[in-house]
Design a protein around this motif. Structure first.
Motif, short mmCIF file in Angstrom:
data_model
loop_
_atom_site.label_atom_id
_atom_site.label_comp_id
_atom_site.label_asym_id
_atom_site.label_seq_id
_atom_site.Cartn_x
_atom_site.Cartn_y
_atom_site.Cartn_z
N CYS A 168 -2.73 -2.89 7.24
CA CYS A 168 -1.90 -1.68 7.44
C CYS A 168 -2.58 -0.80 8.48
O CYS A 168 -3.77 -0.53 8.37
N CYS B 243 -4.02 2.59 6.42
CA CYS B 243 -5.09 2.56 5.41
C CYS B 243 -5.99 1.32 5.53
O CYS B 243 -6.96 1.19 4.80
N HIS C 236 2.69 2.44 2.31
CA HIS C 236 2.95 3.03 3.63
C HIS C 236 4.22 2.42 4.22
O HIS C 236 4.47 1.23 4.05
N CYS D 82 0.82 -1.21 0.00
CA CYS D 82 0.00 0.00 0.00
C CYS D 82 0.85 1.26 0.00
O CYS D 82 0.32 2.37 0.03
ZN LIG Z 1 -1.23 1.40 4.11
#
Ligand SMILES: [Zn+2]
Ligand SMILES: [Zn+2]
Lengths: 730, 112
Positions: B95, B98, B76, B74
């Motif tokens: 995560c 998110c 991150h 993602c």
């Molecule tokens: Zn994320």
């Protein structure tokens, strides 16, 4: 020696003799004739005349009387004879209480004692039998002394004359009169003691006189003498009195006597002595005098005053060094020297007293932290100067000693983070510009910090060494990679120190338009490095770059060791002979301040490879700079003065500012860390926990601000029911 | 070239003097320089411990190699120690920012 107070016993009791059964065969006048013989002899002894009978005969006579139960009779008669004698002798003396009184009395006393000894040996049998068996009777000798004593007390004024006479003699001796006869003094004092008269009159009067004598002398000498001489005088006086007491007086007088002398000469003048003498003694390192001063003060319980004086001295001196802006470069050395001198004084003069050491620590800490950053910065610089190559001085051992002594000063610094920042900045320069005299010395220094402050303090510094080692491996790999080498075409050698962000000081990015070859190499290295280490990025730091460039002059080719910025400027002259300041600024993209420093070093330093027009000492935007074809120098390799090693004011300021920013960040982190584990905490408890975690000074008001800021940023909240309690917001 | 801070304008350099031969006067033999590396995760802080990526994760003593940073698919980024701890405390591997399914991004993907 007779007991003190022997005089308290009353007059000898007359004995009543009970009639005993008489032995029948004795001549009727046996007792009378025998005693008459003895009486004549006693009187002859007292009159210092020849005795008509042999000692043996007299002894037998006395013994016979005792054996015939006439002991009581004999004893009583003996008492009567003695009494008559002392009355006669002292009666004569009491008429004359003038200047010769003491010596005559002493003579009479001696004679009396000797006569008593003779008489006792005649009546030894009596003494050993009858007197021993009757506890209430005094021995013949003591009886004789007691009668002498009683007679002195009975004679009007005699005792007072005697006491005052002795006190006067001692006073004369104190004033330095050499004629005083110690023998008489000693013998009469002994007499007083034997007779039990010593403490009755003499002692009190003597102590009174002593007090008034030394009170006056103390005041006078304090005025007349320097403190140094005064202390010598006091020491001598104390010795004299001690010695006199031991030789002449009763042991029990020692303690009140010494107390009076100490009080009058020392105790009441202590403040003035310390005030006038102490700082001067320390300034001049007068160890003997300081030792004397301490010993004397210690005697009168004044060692605390000495300690305070020493701390005040340190506070004043060290404070002066720390705040003296004109002599910054001497500050650290001055502090080291001061500390060494004070240590010496405490060790050699003040018995290495533990309480002195702890008070001194406070005094040094107080003074050194009068300025928040300066000492930390200067201590770091001091060490830098010692560790830099080219440092003139002794070998490894001396370096160790120097480091140990500067570490003592380091210990007092409360803002260790300021020190760390400055130390780090200097260490970085030494490592990156190859300026360190010895890596062993560097590592040993770090080791010392580690012992001193723990590994938390040295982690990052050690990380710097780690980076330097890692870079060596990286560059070996880079050099051995065939694919890399095929891309490098300029015949130049590149060496990159790859630094971990966070260990090193941050260098402000300085822009410069790099020559094509440098840019090419940079790109190749970037690709190589990032292919080995994913998830990273590289930031090139130009300000500490260093180049070796070959320069062709008219007469010879030279190698110059130059900074990256100097290189960038010099490279422009491959396409030109002469350039205006504006040309150079535009082509290099170096910001004006940095560019001016660079041009100055190339055209106005020791090695002038550019010729500036006009030939002023300042670089101006209207100047032009020409390549110096005619340049000559005896050496092949030249170092153009190393502007990177010079400190600039901004650099120091930046370092300090960054420390303060970092402190703020650390306070925030500490608060969050504490609250995360505690969830809820009162204001007071939170503050005390923060203080236990931080290793730099911070004001409570500043802490409050940080807490407010964290509340604003919603890390914390005030408890709804009590504003003095904080809750952690997950 | 992220963060290099260097522009090249040598070609648009100053006017040559013309008369001189183009033979070099100045040639670089050796360049000793430095570059600092950091995690390619912006100037951000780790979304879990809130420490900057340039600093330390709470579990580590040193920044840099000792506090590695990892990315999820993602995109991150977190400290490795932080996300590992987070994932082990959760039943679902998501995560923390998110909420997408968490998967470590591989080094190769990171390269581009
Ligand atoms: Zn994320
Ligand atoms: Zn983290």
């Amino acid at each position: 020696m007779a007991a003190r107070g022997g005089g308290q016993v009353g007059p000898a009791k007359k004995l009543k003799i009970k009639p005993l059964k008489l032995k029948p065969k004795l001549p009727a006048n046996f007792v009378e004739t025998t005693w008459a013989k003895l009486q004549r002899s006693i009187q002859a002894v007292f009159a210092e005349e020849k005795v008509a009978y042999s000692f043996e005969e007299l002894y037998r006579a006395a013994e016979d009387l005792c054996l015939h139960k006439k002991a009581g009779f004999v004893y009583q008669n003996l008492v009567n004879e003695c009494e008559a004698q002392v009355t006669r002798v002292l009666g004569k003396l009491s008429q004359n209480q003038g200047s010769t009184f003491l010596s005559e009395l002493e003579k009479e006393w001696q004679t009396h004692c000797n006569q008593l000894l003779t008489i006792r040996s005649i009546f030894l049998y009596l003494d050993r039998t009858f007197v021993l068996q009757n506890a209430q009777l005094k021995s013949i000798f003591d009886m004789g002394l007691q009668l002498f004593c009683q007679q002195i007390e009975k004679s009007p004024g005699m005792e007072r004359t005697l006491s005052s006479g002795l006190v006067e003699m001692i006073a004369l001796e104190r004033r330095g009169d050499q004629s005083v006869d110690r023998k008489i003094l000693k013998s009469l004092v002994k007499m007083l003691l034997l007779l039990g008269l010593y403490s009755k009159h003499f002692e009190g009067e003597f102590l009174e006189e002593t007090k008034s004598f030394y009170a006056k002398e103390g005041a006078d000498k304090m005025r007349e003498l320097s403190v140094l001489d005064y202390l010598v005088h006091c020491e001598r006086r104390l010795e004299q009195e001690e010695e006199k007491c031991k030789e002449i007086l009763d042991a029990l007088t020692n303690s009140p006597l010494m107390k009076i002398v100490e009080d009058c000469l020392l105790k009441r003048h202590l403040d003035e002595i310390l005030d006038k003498g102490f700082n001067k003694f320390v300034d001049q390192l007068k160890l003997v005098d300081l030792r004397r001063l301490y010993k004397l003060c210690f005697r009168v319980g004044g060692s605390d005053l000495v300690r305070t004086a020493l701390c005040n001295y340190v506070k004043e001196k060290a404070g002066e060094y720390v705040t003296d802006d004109k002599n910054r470069s001497r500050m650290v050395q001055n502090l080291i020297d001061l500390k060494a001198a004070i240590d010496k004084v405490v060790l050699e003069c003040f018995d290495d007293e533990e309480s002195f050491h702890s008070s001194l620590k406070e005094a040094f800490e107080y003074s050194i932290n009068l300025r928040q950053n300066r000492p930390a910065e200067l201590v770091a610089k001091y060490i830098d100067a010692k560790l830099r190559s080219g440092n003139k001085g002794g070998g490894e051992e001396e370096l160790e000693n120097v480091l140990d002594s500067v570490l003592v000063i380091f210990r007092y610094i409360s803002g260790k983070d300021v020190f760390e920042a400055f130390y780090k900045k200097d260490l970085a320069k030494r490592l990156l510009l190859g300026k360190s005299s010895s890596i062993d010395a560097e590592k040993s220094t770090i080791g010392k910090f580690k012992t001193e402050c723990g590994s938390q303090f040295t982690n990052k510094l050690e990380g710097m060494f780690k980076d330097v080692d890692t870079s060596r491996d990286i560059m070996a790999g880079f050099k051995n990679s065939a694919s890399v080498q095929s891309k490098l075409k300029h015949g130049m050698e590149l060496y990159v120190n790859v630094l971990t962000t966070g260990y090193w000081p941050t260098y402000p990015p300085v822009e410069a338009n790099l020559p094509a070859e440098l840019r090419d190499y940079q790109e190749v290295f970037n690709k190589y490095y990032l292919s080995k280490h994913s998830g990273r990025r590289l930031m090139w730091q130009n300000s500490l770059g260093l180049c070796v460039v070959k320069c062709k002059f008219k007469k010879a080719t030279k190698e110059l060791v130059v900074s990256l910025f100097q290189t960038v400027v010099l490279m422009l002259y491959n396409d030109a002979d002469k350039l205006t300041y504006e040309d150079i600024e535009k082509a290099t993209g170096i910001e004006p301040k940095e560019l001016k420093r660079t041009l100055q070093s190339l055209s106005l330093g020791k090695v002038r490879v550019l010729v500036k027009e006009p030939k002023t000492k300042e670089v101006n935007p209207t100047d032009t700079f020409a390549f110096h074809y005619e340049f000559t120098a005896p050496l092949y390799r030249l170092r153009i003065n190393n502007i990177q090693l010079k400190e600039t004011k901004e650099e120091n300021q930046n370092t300090t500012e960054r420390v303060f920013q970092d402190r703020q960040y650390q306070v925030d982190a500490a608060i969050v860390r504490i609250m995360k584990s505690r969830k809820t905490l009162s204001h007071t408890l939170l503050i005390s926990e923060i203080y236990s975690q931080l290793r730099f000074p911070i004001k409570p008001s500043d802490l409050k601000k940080r807490i407010e800021s964290l509340i604003d940023r919603e890390y914390l909240e005030r408890d709804a029911s009590n504003a003095q309690i904080y809750n952690y917001l997950a | 070239m992220p963060g290099s801070g260097v522009n090249m304008t040598v070609d648009a350099g100053p006017v040559p003097s013309g008369e001189r031969p183009r033979a070099f006067k100045v040639k670089i033999k050796h360049w000793r320089t430095l570059a600092s590396w950091s995690w390619n995760a912006g100037d951000d802080v780790c979304g879990i411990c809130r420490n900057p990526f340039d600093g330390c994760s709470p579990e580590a003593k040193y920044p840099g190699d000792d506090s590695p940073v990892v990315w999820g698919t993602c995109r991150h980024a977190f400290h490795l120690q932080c996300i590992t701890q987070w994932l082990s405390s959760q039943t679902e591997q998501r995560c923390p920012i998110c909420r997408q399914n968490w998967e470590f991004k591989s080094a190769e993907e990171n390269e581009e």
